[in-house]
Design a protein around this motif. Sequence first.
Motif, PDB file in Angstrom:
ATOM      1  N   SER A  63     -61.590-104.556 -26.215  1.00  0.00           N
ATOM      2  CA  SER A  63     -61.073-103.312 -26.803  1.00  0.00           C
ATOM      3  C   SER A  63     -60.208-103.639 -28.014  1.00  0.00           C
ATOM      4  CB  SER A  63     -60.298-102.520 -25.753  1.00  0.00           C
ATOM      5  OG  SER A  63     -59.021-103.089 -25.554  1.00  0.00           O
ATOM      6  N   GLY A  64     -59.583-102.620 -28.569  1.00  0.00           N
ATOM      7  CA  GLY A  64     -58.729-102.805 -29.737  1.00  0.00           C
ATOM      8  C   GLY A  64     -57.578-103.764 -29.472  1.00  0.00           C
ATOM      9  N   THR A  65     -57.099-103.753 -28.250  1.00  0.00           N
ATOM     10  CA  THR A  65     -55.978-104.645 -27.909  1.00  0.00           C
ATOM     11  C   THR A  65     -56.412-106.103 -28.012  1.00  0.00           C
ATOM     12  OG1 THR A  65     -55.140-102.916 -26.465  1.00  0.00           O
ATOM     13  CG2 THR A  65     -54.202-105.098 -26.160  1.00  0.00           C
ATOM     14  N   MET A  68     -56.183-107.041 -31.596  1.00  0.00           N
ATOM     15  CA  MET A  68     -54.791-107.326 -31.971  1.00  0.00           C
ATOM     16  C   MET A  68     -54.386-108.711 -31.454  1.00  0.00           C
ATOM     17  SD  MET A  68     -53.319-103.605 -30.782  1.00  0.00           S
ATOM     18  CE  MET A  68     -51.661-103.622 -31.440  1.00  0.00           C
ATOM     19  N   PHE A  90     -48.123 -98.163 -30.736  1.00  0.00           N
ATOM     20  CA  PHE A  90     -49.052 -99.262 -31.009  1.00  0.00           C
ATOM     21  C   PHE A  90     -48.443-100.304 -31.937  1.00  0.00           C
ATOM     22  CE2 PHE A  90     -51.862 -96.055 -29.229  1.00  0.00           C
ATOM     23  CZ  PHE A  90     -52.438 -96.825 -28.224  1.00  0.00           C
ATOM     24  N   ARG A  93     -46.651-102.437 -29.568  1.00  0.00           N
ATOM     25  CA  ARG A  93     -47.584-103.328 -28.859  1.00  0.00           C
ATOM     26  C   ARG A  93     -47.860-104.571 -29.703  1.00  0.00           C
ATOM     27  NH1 ARG A  93     -52.939-101.338 -25.792  1.00  0.00           N
ATOM     28  NH2 ARG A  93     -51.271-100.411 -24.602  1.00  0.00           N
ATOM     29  N   THR A 136     -49.421-100.415 -38.753  1.00  0.00           N
ATOM     30  CA  THR A 136     -50.346 -99.588 -37.975  1.00  0.00           C
ATOM     31  C   THR A 136     -50.791 -98.464 -38.916  1.00  0.00           C
ATOM     32  OG1 THR A 136     -48.927-100.065 -36.090  1.00  0.00           O
ATOM     33  CG2 THR A 136     -50.651 -98.413 -35.762  1.00  0.00           C
ATOM     34  N   VAL A 138     -52.863 -95.835 -38.686  1.00  0.00           N
ATOM     35  CA  VAL A 138     -52.571 -94.556 -38.023  1.00  0.00           C
ATOM     36  C   VAL A 138     -52.020 -94.899 -36.651  1.00  0.00           C
ATOM     37  CG1 VAL A 138     -53.548 -92.487 -36.955  1.00  0.00           C
ATOM     38  CG2 VAL A 138     -54.332 -93.200 -39.218  1.00  0.00           C
ATOM     39  N   THR A 140     -51.579 -93.878 -33.259  1.00  0.00           N
ATOM     40  CA  THR A 140     -52.207 -92.833 -32.452  1.00  0.00           C
ATOM     41  C   THR A 140     -51.191 -92.152 -31.531  1.00  0.00           C
ATOM     42  OG1 THR A 140     -53.959 -94.463 -32.437  1.00  0.00           O
ATOM     43  CG2 THR A 140     -54.401 -92.449 -31.244  1.00  0.00           C
ATOM     44  N   ASP A 165     -53.510-102.758 -38.328  1.00  0.00           N
ATOM     45  CA  ASP A 165     -54.135-102.208 -37.132  1.00  0.00           C
ATOM     46  C   ASP A 165     -54.818-100.918 -37.578  1.00  0.00           C
ATOM     47  OD1 ASP A 165     -54.791-100.683 -34.930  1.00  0.00           O
ATOM     48  OD2 ASP A 165     -52.906-100.991 -33.874  1.00  0.00           O
ATOM     49  N   VAL A 167     -57.223 -99.375 -35.789  1.00  0.00           N
ATOM     50  CA  VAL A 167     -57.994 -98.885 -34.636  1.00  0.00           C
ATOM     51  C   VAL A 167     -58.253 -97.380 -34.767  1.00  0.00           C
ATOM     52  CG1 VAL A 167     -58.015 -98.566 -32.121  1.00  0.00           C
ATOM     53  CG2 VAL A 167     -57.267-100.743 -33.084  1.00  0.00           C
ATOM     54  N   CYS A 168     -57.245 -96.652 -35.265  1.00  0.00           N
ATOM     55  CA  CYS A 168     -57.435 -95.200 -35.379  1.00  0.00           C
ATOM     56  C   CYS A 168     -57.676 -94.768 -36.834  1.00  0.00           C
ATOM     57  CB  CYS A 168     -56.227 -94.483 -34.785  1.00  0.00           C
ATOM     58  SG  CYS A 168     -56.596 -92.782 -34.321  1.00  0.00           S
ATOM     59  N   ALA A 188     -61.492-100.985 -33.223  1.00  0.00           N
ATOM     60  CA  ALA A 188     -62.259-100.991 -31.976  1.00  0.00           C
ATOM     61  C   ALA A 188     -63.420-100.032 -32.163  1.00  0.00           C
ATOM     62  CB  ALA A 188     -61.365-100.538 -30.819  1.00  0.00           C
ATOM     63  N   GLN A 190     -64.583 -97.518 -30.302  1.00  0.00           N
ATOM     64  CA  GLN A 190     -64.661 -96.182 -29.687  1.00  0.00           C
ATOM     65  C   GLN A 190     -64.056 -95.046 -30.498  1.00  0.00           C
ATOM     66  OE1 GLN A 190     -62.625 -98.624 -28.654  1.00  0.00           O
ATOM     67  NE2 GLN A 190     -60.661 -97.862 -27.949  1.00  0.00           N
ATOM     68  N   LYS A 191     -63.573 -95.331 -31.702  1.00  0.00           N
ATOM     69  CA  LYS A 191     -62.968 -94.239 -32.492  1.00  0.00           C
ATOM     70  C   LYS A 191     -63.889 -93.909 -33.659  1.00  0.00           C
ATOM     71  CE  LYS A 191     -58.565 -95.398 -30.646  1.00  0.00           C
ATOM     72  NZ  LYS A 191     -57.417 -94.661 -30.229  1.00  0.00           N
TER      73      LYS A 191
HETATM   74  N1  PMP Z   1     -53.954 -99.553 -31.922  1.00  0.00           N
HETATM   75  C1  PMP Z   1     -54.110 -98.240 -32.094  1.00  0.00           C
HETATM   76  C2  PMP Z   1     -53.607 -97.604 -33.347  1.00  0.00           C
HETATM   77  C3  PMP Z   1     -54.747 -97.481 -31.112  1.00  0.00           C
HETATM   78  O1  PMP Z   1     -54.920 -96.167 -31.285  1.00  0.00           O
HETATM   79  C4  PMP Z   1     -55.225 -98.105 -29.949  1.00  0.00           C
HETATM   80  C5  PMP Z   1     -55.941 -97.330 -28.848  1.00  0.00           C
HETATM   81  N2  PMP Z   1     -55.606 -96.017 -28.730  1.00  0.00           N
HETATM   82  C6  PMP Z   1     -55.031 -99.486 -29.820  1.00  0.00           C
HETATM   83  C7  PMP Z   1     -54.406-100.169 -30.828  1.00  0.00           C
HETATM   84  C8  PMP Z   1     -55.496-100.207 -28.614  1.00  0.00           C
HETATM   85  O2  PMP Z   1     -56.871-100.136 -28.505  1.00  0.00           O
HETATM   86  P1  PMP Z   1     -57.616-100.216 -27.093  1.00  0.00           P
HETATM   87  O3  PMP Z   1     -57.157 -99.076 -26.272  1.00  0.00           O
HETATM   88  O4  PMP Z   1     -59.067-100.132 -27.472  1.00  0.00           O
HETATM   89  O5  PMP Z   1     -57.247-101.535 -26.498  1.00  0.00           O
END
Ligand code: PMP
Length: 390
Positions: A63-65, A68, A90, A93, A136, A138, A140, A165, A167-168, A188, A190-191
């Motif tokens: 996933s996106g994590t 990262m 995020f 994170r 980051t 966006v 989220t 980052d 991801v969004c 990632a 899924q967005k």
């Molecule tokens: N960074 C951002 C900006 C995110 O929106 C998300 C997921 N919502 C993540 C990182 C983490 O991605 P994932 O849930 O796919 O691990």
Amino acid sequence: MKNRTLLMIPGPIEFEPTVLSAMGEPTTSHLAPEFIEAFGQALQQMRQVFDSPSGQPLVLAGSGTLAMDCAGANLVQPGDKALVVDTGYFSERFATILERYGAQVTRISSSPGSRPELGLIKSALESDTYKLMTITHVDTSTAVLTDVQQIASLAKQYGVLVIVDGVCSVAGEELHMEAWGVDLTLTASQKAVGVPPGLALLMIGARALEAFHNRTAPVLNYYADWTNWLPIMQAYEARKASYFGTPAVNHIFALNVSLGQILAEGMSKRVARHIAISQACKAGIEALGMGQVPLKPEYAAHTLSAPRYPKGVNGADFLNRVSQAGVTLAGGLHPAIRSEYFRIGHMGAVTLADVLATISAIESALAGCGYTFTPGAGVAATQVAGRASL
Ligand code: PMP
């Protein structure tokens, strides 16, 4: 009758049927010629989507994590100094991940809905020597959009690596990775990239690769180590079979289909559509008398919206009612304000019709929660704004 709701959360999103059918094809060997061709194409298409003509694309199952984590593991050595431009959950994170690999992290914080002033970032850069900075694009959790171009150009003056980052944001917000001087962007599947959850995507620029090659300490994550993966990506792009860990075959077929659709729409048209859809959604929210988490319109992302609940509306009750009205939305995420707002994702294949259905479900839920407003006001405002710009 359809027995599913419209999925309007900020990921996963509603996917194109052609992408879903690519996922459902019989799985090939990861060494099959048609898979090698699809993977090679996907890697090439990624460069265009990230606007990074000379970048090194990397696709991992995860996933996106993981994306990262992969950036942190390969770019941080114990004792490195890192700056985190903090716009929410995020960003925090990312700080945690960098610290896990031994970085000394300085956070430039901002209150929820805001973003750090450029002046603060400048004085941080002046007061110490940082190896890298994370932004980051966006966040989220707050629906705050960060001005990557401006911050990256500042960071360049101090020789700091810029990690975004996305991801969004990637494939939804404007991003010109190479022209803006971004050294690594990750996302990632899924967005806005439009593929079911399961892929971590990275685009590594020349300076980030150089920093990786100049490491003196081992990468403290075996799976994510670029030493293992770079030859694999280069081989697939050269249409040669290669193996380190089994790639997510079906996901990668689907990724190639989705990236093809994204590029067929065209990046500038796609970004303009996301802006128009976002404006239409935000017009509806405003017409219903709701505020939003981003404190200024220019801070607001175009891939999602974060409306604040009107006074007296209970979040759990509201979200349940929205779901009964046929739409799935997400609750708040930023720990400081979690119960005060909800989130609407509008990215990828999203249409004005989806946003109209969403605003209509929100109206129905608000009425059920006892909130007083002019029925239809949100839908009308969304329609007017949408028609003006789409
Ligand atoms: N960074 C951002 C900006 C995110 O929106 C998300 C997921 N919502 C993540 C990182 C983490 O991605 P994932 O849930 O796919 O691990």
